[in-house]
Scaffold this motif. Structure first.
Motif, PDB file in Angstrom:
ATOM      1  N   GLU A  63       0.854  -1.196   0.000  1.00 26.16           N
ATOM      2  CA  GLU A  63       0.000   0.000   0.000  1.00 26.16           C
ATOM      3  C   GLU A  63       0.886   1.241   0.000  1.00 26.16           C
ATOM      4  O   GLU A  63       0.622   2.205  -0.717  1.00 26.16           O
ATOM      5  CB  GLU A  63      -0.917   0.014   1.226  1.00 26.16           C
ATOM      6  N   PHE A  64       1.949   1.196   0.810  1.00 25.72           N
ATOM      7  CA  PHE A  64       2.900   2.314   0.858  1.00 25.72           C
ATOM      8  C   PHE A  64       3.519   2.540  -0.519  1.00 25.72           C
ATOM      9  O   PHE A  64       3.494   3.656  -1.054  1.00 25.72           O
ATOM     10  CB  PHE A  64       3.997   2.052   1.900  1.00 25.72           C
ATOM     11  N   TYR A  69       4.062   5.378  -5.693  1.00 25.41           N
ATOM     12  CA  TYR A  69       3.959   5.407  -7.155  1.00 25.41           C
ATOM     13  C   TYR A  69       3.096   6.592  -7.598  1.00 25.41           C
ATOM     14  O   TYR A  69       3.463   7.345  -8.497  1.00 25.41           O
ATOM     15  CB  TYR A  69       3.379   4.088  -7.684  1.00 25.41           C
ATOM     16  N   PHE A  70       1.949   6.745  -6.940  1.00 20.07           N
ATOM     17  CA  PHE A  70       1.080   7.871  -7.285  1.00 20.07           C
ATOM     18  C   PHE A  70       1.729   9.203  -6.918  1.00 20.07           C
ATOM     19  O   PHE A  70       1.598  10.185  -7.646  1.00 20.07           O
ATOM     20  CB  PHE A  70      -0.280   7.732  -6.595  1.00 20.07           C
ATOM     21  N   GLU A  71       2.432   9.239  -5.796  1.00 21.81           N
ATOM     22  CA  GLU A  71       3.068  10.481  -5.363  1.00 21.81           C
ATOM     23  C   GLU A  71       4.108  10.967  -6.369  1.00 21.81           C
ATOM     24  O   GLU A  71       4.124  12.149  -6.725  1.00 21.81           O
ATOM     25  CB  GLU A  71       3.701  10.298  -3.991  1.00 21.81           C
ATOM     26  N   VAL A  72       4.983  10.084  -6.809  1.00 22.40           N
ATOM     27  CA  VAL A  72       6.022  10.511  -7.751  1.00 22.40           C
ATOM     28  C   VAL A  72       5.449  10.862  -9.117  1.00 22.40           C
ATOM     29  O   VAL A  72       6.081  11.571  -9.888  1.00 22.40           O
ATOM     30  CB  VAL A  72       7.179   9.480  -7.883  1.00 22.40           C
ATOM     31  N   LEU A  80      -2.324   9.930  -1.299  1.00 21.33           N
ATOM     32  CA  LEU A  80      -2.767  10.096   0.083  1.00 21.33           C
ATOM     33  C   LEU A  80      -3.688   8.957   0.509  1.00 21.33           C
ATOM     34  O   LEU A  80      -3.557   8.434   1.623  1.00 21.33           O
ATOM     35  CB  LEU A  80      -3.466  11.449   0.253  1.00 21.33           C
ATOM     36  N   ALA A  81      -4.574   8.550  -0.372  1.00 21.86           N
ATOM     37  CA  ALA A  81      -5.503   7.462  -0.033  1.00 21.86           C
ATOM     38  C   ALA A  81      -4.750   6.170   0.294  1.00 21.86           C
ATOM     39  O   ALA A  81      -5.043   5.507   1.290  1.00 21.86           O
ATOM     40  CB  ALA A  81      -6.483   7.234  -1.182  1.00 21.86           C
ATOM     41  N   TRP A  82      -3.769   5.813  -0.536  1.00 22.78           N
ATOM     42  CA  TRP A  82      -3.020   4.573  -0.306  1.00 22.78           C
ATOM     43  C   TRP A  82      -2.065   4.689   0.873  1.00 22.78           C
ATOM     44  O   TRP A  82      -1.890   3.744   1.646  1.00 22.78           O
ATOM     45  CB  TRP A  82      -2.301   4.130  -1.576  1.00 22.78           C
ATOM     46  N   LEU A  83      -1.465   5.851   1.046  1.00 17.43           N
ATOM     47  CA  LEU A  83      -0.585   6.041   2.200  1.00 17.43           C
ATOM     48  C   LEU A  83      -1.380   5.960   3.501  1.00 17.43           C
ATOM     49  O   LEU A  83      -0.904   5.394   4.490  1.00 17.43           O
ATOM     50  CB  LEU A  83       0.154   7.377   2.091  1.00 17.43           C
ATOM     51  N   LYS A  84      -2.595   6.484   3.497  1.00 13.34           N
ATOM     52  CA  LYS A  84      -3.431   6.397   4.704  1.00 13.34           C
ATOM     53  C   LYS A  84      -3.800   4.949   5.007  1.00 13.34           C
ATOM     54  O   LYS A  84      -3.820   4.551   6.168  1.00 13.34           O
ATOM     55  CB  LYS A  84      -4.672   7.266   4.569  1.00 13.34           C
TER      56      LYS A  84
END
Length: 160
Positions: A63-64, A69-72, A80-84
């Motif tokens: 998930e992190f 992947y989305f962040e970069v 944010l959704a996956w990091l949460k």
């Protein structure tokens, strides 16, 4: 604040602990998840699909990495959704990275108090990047009263 975002994110993950999915599903280890992230980032659609499938299965470390992947790729809402999701499982690297999003105002309004809160969660678990970032916020009095003694304490923890 961070000169090479990708290297900083990888550094955060390397200082985190591995969290595996409980139950019948066997999660890939953090090194495997990191490898899939790297391949996905380089355009490997199969690696991205594998990373996504394991993240959907509930593995905190994937998930992190899926969030990263989305962040970069500057898709901050998805990041944010996956990091949460990962942070709810106590994954320190995800908590620290959410702090970075609030610190930098990426995908969310810049909010130093939120950054402090997220950095503290990760820092208390020994995440050195979060400890350093928390020290910076104490030093600058951002989101928390300026306190050089606290800043020094967090910088020392990060250095150790």
């Amino acid at each position: 604040m961070r000169h090479n975002k990708l290297l900083s994110i990888i550094s955060i993950a390397l200082s985190s602990t591995l969290v595996l999915v409980s139950g019948n599903a066997v999660a890939m280890d953090d090194a495997q998840a990191k490898q899939l992230f790297t391949q996905a980032y380089q355009g490997d659609a199969t690696a991205l699909q594998q990373l996504q499938q394991d993240a959907i299965a509930g593995s905190a470390n994937t998930e992190f990495w899926y969030g990263v992947y989305f962040e970069v790729n500057e898709e901050y809402v998805n990041a944010l959704a996956w990091l949460k999701k990962s942070s709810v499982q106590g994954f320190a690297a995800a908590q620290g990275e959410i702090g970075v999003l609030y610190h930098d105002g990426q995908g969310v309004p810049q909010d130093y108090a939120q950054a402090v809160s997220w950095y503290k969660k990760a820092a208390d678990q020994g995440n050195t990047d979060a400890q350093n970032n928390l020290g910076v916020l104490y030093q600058n009095g951002q989101g928390i009263p300026q306190n050089y003694a606290q800043a020094a304490t967090w910088f020392r923890k990060a250095a150790n």
